[in-house]
Design a protein around this motif. Sequence first.
Motif, PDB file in Angstrom:
ATOM      1  N   ILE A  12       0.854  -1.188   0.000  1.00  0.00           N
ATOM      2  CA  ILE A  12       0.000   0.000   0.000  1.00  0.00           C
ATOM      3  C   ILE A  12       0.889   1.236   0.000  1.00  0.00           C
ATOM      4  O   ILE A  12       1.747   1.390   0.866  1.00  0.00           O
ATOM      5  N   VAL A  13       0.682   2.116  -0.964  1.00  0.00           N
ATOM      6  CA  VAL A  13       1.406   3.383  -1.024  1.00  0.00           C
ATOM      7  C   VAL A  13       0.480   4.497  -0.542  1.00  0.00           C
ATOM      8  O   VAL A  13      -0.591   4.720  -1.121  1.00  0.00           O
ATOM      9  N   ALA A  14       0.899   5.173   0.508  1.00  0.00           N
ATOM     10  CA  ALA A  14       0.082   6.226   1.106  1.00  0.00           C
ATOM     11  C   ALA A  14       0.712   7.585   0.859  1.00  0.00           C
ATOM     12  O   ALA A  14       1.936   7.705   0.705  1.00  0.00           O
ATOM     13  N   TYR A  15      -0.133   8.611   0.833  1.00  0.00           N
ATOM     14  CA  TYR A  15       0.362   9.976   0.732  1.00  0.00           C
ATOM     15  C   TYR A  15      -0.582  10.888   1.522  1.00  0.00           C
ATOM     16  O   TYR A  15      -1.611  11.344   1.025  1.00  0.00           O
ATOM     17  N   ASP A  20      -7.633   6.799   5.234  1.00  0.00           N
ATOM     18  CA  ASP A  20      -7.868   5.825   4.170  1.00  0.00           C
ATOM     19  C   ASP A  20      -7.109   4.525   4.454  1.00  0.00           C
ATOM     20  O   ASP A  20      -7.643   3.438   4.249  1.00  0.00           O
ATOM     21  N   VAL A  21      -5.852   4.664   4.884  1.00  0.00           N
ATOM     22  CA  VAL A  21      -5.046   3.478   5.166  1.00  0.00           C
ATOM     23  C   VAL A  21      -5.703   2.642   6.252  1.00  0.00           C
ATOM     24  O   VAL A  21      -5.800   1.413   6.138  1.00  0.00           O
ATOM     25  N   ASP A  22      -6.185   3.289   7.307  1.00  0.00           N
ATOM     26  CA  ASP A  22      -6.816   2.558   8.400  1.00  0.00           C
ATOM     27  C   ASP A  22      -8.067   1.831   7.929  1.00  0.00           C
ATOM     28  O   ASP A  22      -8.307   0.673   8.281  1.00  0.00           O
ATOM     29  N   ARG A  23      -8.846   2.502   7.114  1.00  0.00           N
ATOM     30  CA  ARG A  23     -10.074   1.900   6.564  1.00  0.00           C
ATOM     31  C   ARG A  23      -9.732   0.687   5.704  1.00  0.00           C
ATOM     32  O   ARG A  23     -10.385  -0.367   5.792  1.00  0.00           O
ATOM     33  N   CYS A  24      -8.702   0.821   4.880  1.00  0.00           N
ATOM     34  CA  CYS A  24      -8.274  -0.278   4.017  1.00  0.00           C
ATOM     35  C   CYS A  24      -7.776  -1.459   4.848  1.00  0.00           C
ATOM     36  O   CYS A  24      -8.125  -2.612   4.580  1.00  0.00           O
ATOM     37  N   LEU A  25      -6.971  -1.164   5.866  1.00  0.00           N
ATOM     38  CA  LEU A  25      -6.446  -2.223   6.726  1.00  0.00           C
ATOM     39  C   LEU A  25      -7.571  -2.966   7.449  1.00  0.00           C
ATOM     40  O   LEU A  25      -7.531  -4.201   7.587  1.00  0.00           O
ATOM     41  N   LYS A  26      -8.569  -2.243   7.896  1.00  0.00           N
ATOM     42  CA  LYS A  26      -9.684  -2.881   8.597  1.00  0.00           C
ATOM     43  C   LYS A  26     -10.444  -3.829   7.671  1.00  0.00           C
ATOM     44  O   LYS A  26     -10.940  -4.867   8.124  1.00  0.00           O
ATOM     45  N   SER A  27     -10.519  -3.493   6.388  1.00  0.00           N
ATOM     46  CA  SER A  27     -11.172  -4.414   5.451  1.00  0.00           C
ATOM     47  C   SER A  27     -10.303  -5.651   5.233  1.00  0.00           C
ATOM     48  O   SER A  27     -10.816  -6.773   5.156  1.00  0.00           O
ATOM     49  N   LEU A  28      -8.988  -5.471   5.150  1.00  0.00           N
ATOM     50  CA  LEU A  28      -8.082  -6.607   4.988  1.00  0.00           C
ATOM     51  C   LEU A  28      -8.167  -7.562   6.175  1.00  0.00           C
ATOM     52  O   LEU A  28      -8.046  -8.783   6.013  1.00  0.00           O
ATOM     53  N   ALA A  29      -8.379  -7.013   7.351  1.00  0.00           N
ATOM     54  CA  ALA A  29      -8.457  -7.839   8.559  1.00  0.00           C
ATOM     55  C   ALA A  29      -9.642  -8.801   8.531  1.00  0.00           C
ATOM     56  O   ALA A  29      -9.648  -9.803   9.263  1.00  0.00           O
ATOM     57  N   GLN A  30     -10.628  -8.535   7.691  1.00  0.00           N
ATOM     58  CA  GLN A  30     -11.812  -9.390   7.600  1.00  0.00           C
ATOM     59  C   GLN A  30     -11.692 -10.445   6.504  1.00  0.00           C
ATOM     60  O   GLN A  30     -12.648 -11.150   6.207  1.00  0.00           O
ATOM     61  N   SER A  31     -10.513 -10.564   5.911  1.00  0.00           N
ATOM     62  CA  SER A  31     -10.327 -11.451   4.766  1.00  0.00           C
ATOM     63  C   SER A  31     -10.420 -12.924   5.147  1.00  0.00           C
ATOM     64  O   SER A  31      -9.909 -13.341   6.188  1.00  0.00           O
ATOM     65  N   PRO A 131      -4.698   2.873  -1.006  1.00  0.00           N
ATOM     66  CA  PRO A 131      -5.185   3.031   0.369  1.00  0.00           C
ATOM     67  C   PRO A 131      -6.663   3.404   0.444  1.00  0.00           C
ATOM     68  O   PRO A 131      -7.311   3.129   1.464  1.00  0.00           O
ATOM     69  N   ASP A 132      -7.200   4.023  -0.608  1.00  0.00           N
ATOM     70  CA  ASP A 132      -8.612   4.424  -0.577  1.00  0.00           C
ATOM     71  C   ASP A 132      -9.511   3.350  -1.184  1.00  0.00           C
ATOM     72  O   ASP A 132     -10.438   3.641  -1.926  1.00  0.00           O
ATOM     73  N   THR A 133      -9.209   2.113  -0.824  1.00  0.00           N
ATOM     74  CA  THR A 133     -10.035   0.977  -1.239  1.00  0.00           C
ATOM     75  C   THR A 133     -10.446   0.164  -0.025  1.00  0.00           C
ATOM     76  O   THR A 133      -9.827   0.245   1.042  1.00  0.00           O
ATOM     77  N   GLU A 134     -11.471  -0.627  -0.205  1.00  0.00           N
ATOM     78  CA  GLU A 134     -11.855  -1.663   0.754  1.00  0.00           C
ATOM     79  C   GLU A 134     -12.075  -2.954  -0.021  1.00  0.00           C
ATOM     80  O   GLU A 134     -12.735  -2.936  -1.068  1.00  0.00           O
ATOM     81  N   VAL A 135     -11.530  -4.043   0.497  1.00  0.00           N
ATOM     82  CA  VAL A 135     -11.707  -5.332  -0.171  1.00  0.00           C
ATOM     83  C   VAL A 135     -12.787  -6.124   0.544  1.00  0.00           C
ATOM     84  O   VAL A 135     -12.890  -6.098   1.769  1.00  0.00           O
ATOM     85  N   GLY A 257     -11.125   6.770  -4.825  1.00  0.00           N
ATOM     86  CA  GLY A 257     -10.373   7.402  -5.902  1.00  0.00           C
ATOM     87  C   GLY A 257     -10.111   8.870  -5.667  1.00  0.00           C
ATOM     88  O   GLY A 257     -10.998   9.628  -5.260  1.00  0.00           O
ATOM     89  N   GLY A 258      -8.852   9.282  -5.868  1.00  0.00           N
ATOM     90  CA  GLY A 258      -8.500  10.690  -5.830  1.00  0.00           C
ATOM     91  C   GLY A 258      -8.280  11.295  -4.462  1.00  0.00           C
ATOM     92  O   GLY A 258      -8.104  12.505  -4.342  1.00  0.00           O
ATOM     93  N   THR A 259      -8.243  10.495  -3.390  1.00  0.00           N
ATOM     94  CA  THR A 259      -8.136  11.094  -2.059  1.00  0.00           C
ATOM     95  C   THR A 259      -6.780  11.725  -1.799  1.00  0.00           C
ATOM     96  O   THR A 259      -6.665  12.647  -1.001  1.00  0.00           O
TER      97      THR A 259
END
Length: 346
Positions: A12-15, A20-31, A131-135, A257-259
């Motif tokens: 994950i590349v953050a800027y 956003d990173v936290d939100r993305c990580l929380k979705s990964l934790a549910q994998s 980072p601005d995604t959720e899986v 997108g675009g965050t």
Amino acid sequence: MTVDRAKLAVLIVAYRNPGDVDRCLKSLAQSSWKDFEVFVCENGGREVFERLQTVVAGSGGALHQIADNADALDKPAGRLVEVVKCRFRGLGNVVRLGLAADNLGYGGGVNAWLERLLGGPGWDAVLVLNPDTEVDGDCLSELMAKAAEGFGMIGGTLVFDDAPDKVINYGLHWSRLTGRVVAVGRNSPAGSAPSVELLANIDAVSGACVLVTRAFVEEVGLMAEDYFLYIEDLDWGRRRGKHRIGFAAKAVIRHIGGTAIGSAVDPGKRSHLSVYLSARNGILYARRFAGWRWVCHFAVGLLFAARYLLNGSPRAAKVALAGLLDGVKGKTGPPDVALGLQDHGS
């Protein structure tokens, strides 16, 4: 000490977008796929890196920090000047937060971790994830299953975060005639099965969520870094050689997108940074892969710049023209400060 890696490394590349990173990580934790670890590269500087730690490893964050640094990847090296090791709350999966020495761009941020991973054993694939995604829960499992079928570059169903019933794209198609990049399947209803003919048009998987196998990375190489942002995913797909593109329909990814560049504030407007880099990098890419046709692509780009002017956005038109000309000159990396692209919108 070097240890065996998890089968899947998520990059994950953050800027400057720790939320956003936290939100993305929380979705990964549910994998449902459990054999993965995460590597974050923060491109936004030390102050933001400290903020990132507070958000993701503080109260309510997805992670908790751990002191163990026995693994070689726990230590700063290469273009990462600091590494903080964490784990998901309630899970054993390791997440490493890395601070980039400078703003490396998207490809550089991916490669800062990927070039270190290449020297170690154990991992089978990497998932590059915005980072601005959720899986969705089964996304990683579906992507890895497709990789097991022999595909080297795999994508899923990328949908709008605010309209998850609509597809952003199944992948990307590049027109050799005009140089435009088309989002394959855009606005199709989510859950519908794309045709074989539609999938055959895919030249690359969107860098918002793309899984590549270890063999792909070892044989094709790292992401191109000189684009800085945009087109590096298409470039990777263009260079894939014998590696086939696969599509995992049940791997669903929601994308804002675009965050990191300002467009998400008003999705109806493109940031000037986006306008410039899209124009410039389209020409850089065409000069590498389209031969003499890049001249035609430049002409099409001029038409798009004129459209900004006709739509009442003279600043965007000027920025697009500057991007086209810089592409002709072969300029790469971040845009010149003199262009004043810190502001967003058109």
